[in-house]
Design an enzyme around this catalytic site. Structure first.
Site, PDB file in Angstrom:
ATOM      1  N   LYS A   1       0.815  -1.223   0.000  1.00 39.64           N
ATOM      2  CA  LYS A   1       0.000   0.000   0.000  1.00 39.64           C
ATOM      3  C   LYS A   1       0.847   1.271   0.000  1.00 39.64           C
ATOM      4  CE  LYS A   1      -4.141  -1.981   0.327  1.00 39.64           C
ATOM      5  NZ  LYS A   1      -5.129  -1.862  -0.766  1.00 39.64           N
TER       6      LYS A   1
ATOM      7  N   SER B   1       1.753  -9.587  -0.862  1.00 42.38           N
ATOM      8  CA  SER B   1       1.381  -8.176  -0.730  1.00 42.38           C
ATOM      9  C   SER B   1       1.603  -7.583   0.656  1.00 42.38           C
ATOM     10  CB  SER B   1      -0.071  -7.974  -1.152  1.00 42.38           C
ATOM     11  OG  SER B   1      -0.922  -8.782  -0.373  1.00 42.38           O
TER      12      SER B   1
ATOM     13  N   GLU C   1      -9.688   5.947   3.156  1.00 40.50           N
ATOM     14  CA  GLU C   1     -10.487   4.863   3.728  1.00 40.50           C
ATOM     15  C   GLU C   1      -9.539   3.704   3.982  1.00 40.50           C
ATOM     16  OE1 GLU C   1     -10.053   5.185   0.517  1.00 40.50           O
ATOM     17  OE2 GLU C   1      -9.430   3.140   0.047  1.00 40.50           O
TER      18      GLU C   1
HETATM   19  C1  LIG Z   1      -1.624  -6.962   2.549  1.00 38.43           C
HETATM   20  C2  LIG Z   1      -2.776  -6.611   1.700  1.00 38.43           C
HETATM   21  N1  LIG Z   1      -2.954  -7.246   0.534  1.00 38.43           N
HETATM   22  C3  LIG Z   1      -4.007  -6.969  -0.270  1.00 38.43           C
HETATM   23  C4  LIG Z   1      -4.962  -6.041   0.085  1.00 38.43           C
HETATM   24  C5  LIG Z   1      -6.126  -5.827  -0.824  1.00 38.43           C
HETATM   25  O1  LIG Z   1      -6.085  -4.646  -1.551  1.00 38.43           O
HETATM   26  P1  LIG Z   1      -5.744  -4.632  -3.093  1.00 38.43           P
HETATM   27  O2  LIG Z   1      -6.618  -5.633  -3.762  1.00 38.43           O
HETATM   28  O3  LIG Z   1      -6.018  -3.253  -3.514  1.00 38.43           O
HETATM   29  O4  LIG Z   1      -4.311  -4.992  -3.252  1.00 38.43           O
HETATM   30  C6  LIG Z   1      -4.817  -5.340   1.285  1.00 38.43           C
HETATM   31  C7  LIG Z   1      -5.807  -4.335   1.682  1.00 38.43           C
HETATM   32  O5  LIG Z   1      -5.895  -3.866   2.750  1.00 38.43           O
HETATM   33  C8  LIG Z   1      -3.695  -5.638   2.109  1.00 38.43           C
HETATM   34  O6  LIG Z   1      -3.526  -5.013   3.278  1.00 38.43           O
END
Ligand SMILES: Cc1ncc(COP(=O)(O)O)c(C=O)c1O
Lengths: 258, 404
Positions: free
Chosen positions: B97, B386, B119
């Protein structure tokens, strides 16, 4: 002449138009119908009927809760159309304008305009459908003589305003403040100047809404516009279970603006 | 519809659309702000010194590039394709993020805004926003659903320590979508001095483009790293999809590399058939919410349905419009993983690799857990890892029947 044109034509005699906003099915379908009839009887010239939506992004807390109350009663789009039909049977003249969010209107797909027409609806306000995205929607409604009422805001500049006016009909809704419904209206002069500006560019009537909660404010706003919209304050009565007070309040507004 | 030739893939178009998806479905008051953002962003996109500033922060503040790590023991355990992890969990603040917020805060400053709002669901985007706000001395308000405040208490405290105000949202379903409604309400009220830092490739144009561009550093790095590590691009790239920013970040540089298969994994909750999930690409219909036309979980009246996922960050009824388009043209395949599958993969990775993934990420792992054994050892899979799982301790403990 459409019902909306007729209402504003009476305006030649300088009568200002009172527009009321309530949410269909709040607090339930039966009461909602009774409230609408009371509004007409106490002076409402145009009924804006809110289509309850799960995510009412432009509403303040009072109207948000009205949407939630209606949804708890499981109000369907067909119920709203029925409600409009019933009002229309009893009153041939009062314009009915549905106000809501794009996803609700999309749910009727290509039947939308026809269904609205059959229910006696005169116009539609879609909060999250700005001019830029509205071309095909506008044209589809036009085929059934439904007006797409445009919202104009303090941030709308004149270039954009001129483009919008080229495809507007019914009336124009000037949103008096940057914010959500029920917010505090502070700068009267700014509203006045903006409304004057709009009126210099079009013959369409301009009504002012957002933040009008009492007769003195209504009177001021009506002095330079063609009418005013009141919503949050009426719904406040519904929330506080004092619906009988709505009639007197409406009458006081009607008196104040004329 | 099946894609034929992607050589000219260049979305969004002038109207801010990806095919029929995207657009700018917002109230009139916000149009001016979006147009300003569009203009400023188009300018900085070509501005070398701005881009260098972003890269400098990504390197020195975030700690990029993130490593491409070979998960050797997990690969052996599954006995099929080689599995690599793109380590976004090692970024400052613990998730992808921050790639977006580092860029957007510089945009906010460029536009002269003194206040940023955001948000958040899992709290990762909230923390990433509060972090850059602290770094640049901007006022910061984070909107978060009441339910998420409860299940992500650690991140709430982190945001407060960073000087942000956390606003609890108790309307609607009290989760991410309602936090986004409330952020929109704040933005429309304070549009003059406030920049809204949307945290995923969602919302009205130009957000899906901006958030994608800032996150695509992940895919760009992977192109170089995979060539170096195994002499070619990956055969398969897998990422979890909430709004879709980590997935779009790693997918986008590979869209024209059609030999690389791209798979997005949505939150299957209790199972897509149960209706209790957050998988609009698997089980949704086209509609309009939060400024965009996209696939949504909704009923026949267009009411947005409440979603369910064990991971707060995937608990969202919509998805970024570019994903909707990539789904329809068949360039990206979308799958789902259930809560239970994700939880199992959380434990698996923690025990076999010593890496504790976020519950969101665990959905991508669960899918790989299923397909890797069936693939030949010569194949390579890259998962966008992620985020890290520290924030999910309470949820995992609860699921395991423990109290901390
Ligand atoms: C570690 C992590 N992965 C994925 C997401 C999902 O968001 P996005 O689909 O935008 O990557 C989040 C959202 O809070 C997150 O914290």
């Amino acid at each position: 002449m459409t019902r909306l044109e007729k209402v504003f034509n009476q305006n030649e005699t300088k009568n200002k138009v009172l527009v009321t906003y309530t949410v269909a099915g709040d607090p339930n379908l039966g009461s909602s119908k009774k409230i609408l009839k009371d509004l007409i009887a106490s002076g409402a010239d145009i009924l804006e009927i809110g289509v309850p939506f799960s995510d009412p992004m432009s509403e303040g807390p009072v109207i948000q809760k009205a949407h939630e109350r209606a949804l708890k009663k499981n109000i369907q789009f067909k119920d709203i159309l029925n409600l409009c039909k019933q009002i229309r049977i009893e009153n041939k003249n009062v314009p009915i304008v549905l106000m809501g969010y794009m996803n609700s209107f999309l749910s009727l797909k290509n039947k939308l305009a026809k269904e609205l027409n059959q229910a006696g609806v005169d116009g539609v306000i879609v909060v999250d459908l700005p001019y830029d995205e509205s071309k095909s929607f506008f044209n589809n409604l036009k085929k059934e003589n439904i007006d797409l009422i445009r919202l104009i805001s303090p941030t709308t500049d004149s270039k954009r305003l001129k483009r919008m006016l080229a495809s507007s009909s019914g009336y124009l809704y000037y949103v008096s403040l940057k914010g959500i419904t029920g917010a505090e209206l502070k700068n009267f002069n700014e509203v006045k100047n903006k409304v004057k500006k709009i009126k210099s560019l079009t013959n369409l009537p301009v009504v002012v809404g957002f933040g009008i909660k009492d007769a003195p404010t209504a009177k001021k706003m009506a002095s330079f516009s063609d009418g005013i919209v009141v919503g949050t304050k009426i719904i406040d009565f519904i929330e506080k279970k004092s619906t009988p007070k709505i009639s007197n309040f409406t009458k006081s507004l009607k008196k104040a603006i004329n | 519809m099946k894609y034929k030739n992607l050589n000219n893939y260049a979305f969004p178009d002038k109207e801010g659309r990806f095919g029929e998806f995207g657009g700018k479905y917002v109230s009139e008051t916000l149009i001016t702000a979006l147009e300003e953002l569009e203009k400023v962003y188009a300018k900085v996109k070509k501005d070398k010194s701005f881009q260098e500033e972003v890269i400098k922060d990504l390197n020195d503040f975030v700690g990029r590039p993130s490593p491409l790590y070979f998960a050797e023991r997990w690969t052996k355990k599954l006995g099929g394709a080689k599995i690599y992890l793109k380590r976004e969990d090692l970024n400052h603040t613990g998730a992808h993020k921050i790639n977006n917020t580092v860029g957007q805060v510089l945009l906010a400053k460029k536009m002269g805004k003194k206040r940023v709002i955001a948000e958040t669901g899992a709290g990762q985007h909230g923390v990433a926003t509060a972090t850059v706000a602290a770094r640049h001395g901007l006022e910061c308000i984070i909107f978060m659903g009441e339910e998420d405040i409860e299940r992500q208490a650690l991140n709430v405290y982190r945001m407060k320590l960073l000087g942000a105000e956390v606003c609890s949202v108790d309307s609607g379903t009290k989760t991410l979508k309602d936090a986004m409604n409330e952020a929109m309400r704040d933005w429309v009220t304070n549009v003059e001095d406030t920049h809204y830092i949307i945290g995923s490739v969602a919302g009205p144009h130009p957000y899906p483009e901006i958030v994608r561009d800032f996150n695509s550093i992940v895919g760009k790095e992977l192109k170089i790293q995979s060539k170096k590590e195994f002499g070619k691009y990956p055969d398969i790239i897998v990422a979890c999809v909430g709004g879709g920013s980590n997935a779009m970040g790693i997918f986008h540089p590979f869209i024209k590399e059609t030999k690389t298969k791209l798979v997005g994994v949505e939150a299957g909750g209790s199972g897509v058939k149960s209706g209790k999930h957050a998988a609009p690409l698997s089980d949704g219909k086209v509609g309009v919410l939060h400024g965009m036309k996209t696939y949504l979980m909704q009923d026949k009246n267009g009411q947005i349905l409440s979603t369910h996922s064990v991971s707060a960050g995937l608990d969202y009824p919509g998805v970024g419009p570019e994903h909707a388009y990539l789904r329809d043209i068949g360039r990206v395949e979308y799958q789902s993983a259930t809560d239970q599958q994700a939880l199992k993969s959380f434990h698996d990775l923690t025990k076999t690799e010593g890496i504790m993934p976020a519950l969101e990420t665990s959905h991508a792992l669960a899918y790989v857990n299923k397909i890797a054994p069936k693939l030949s050892k010569s194949k390579t899979i890259v998962i966008n890892l992620s985020g890290r799982g520290d924030k999910d301790m309470f949820t995992v403990a609860k699921e395991d029947g423990m109290t901390l």
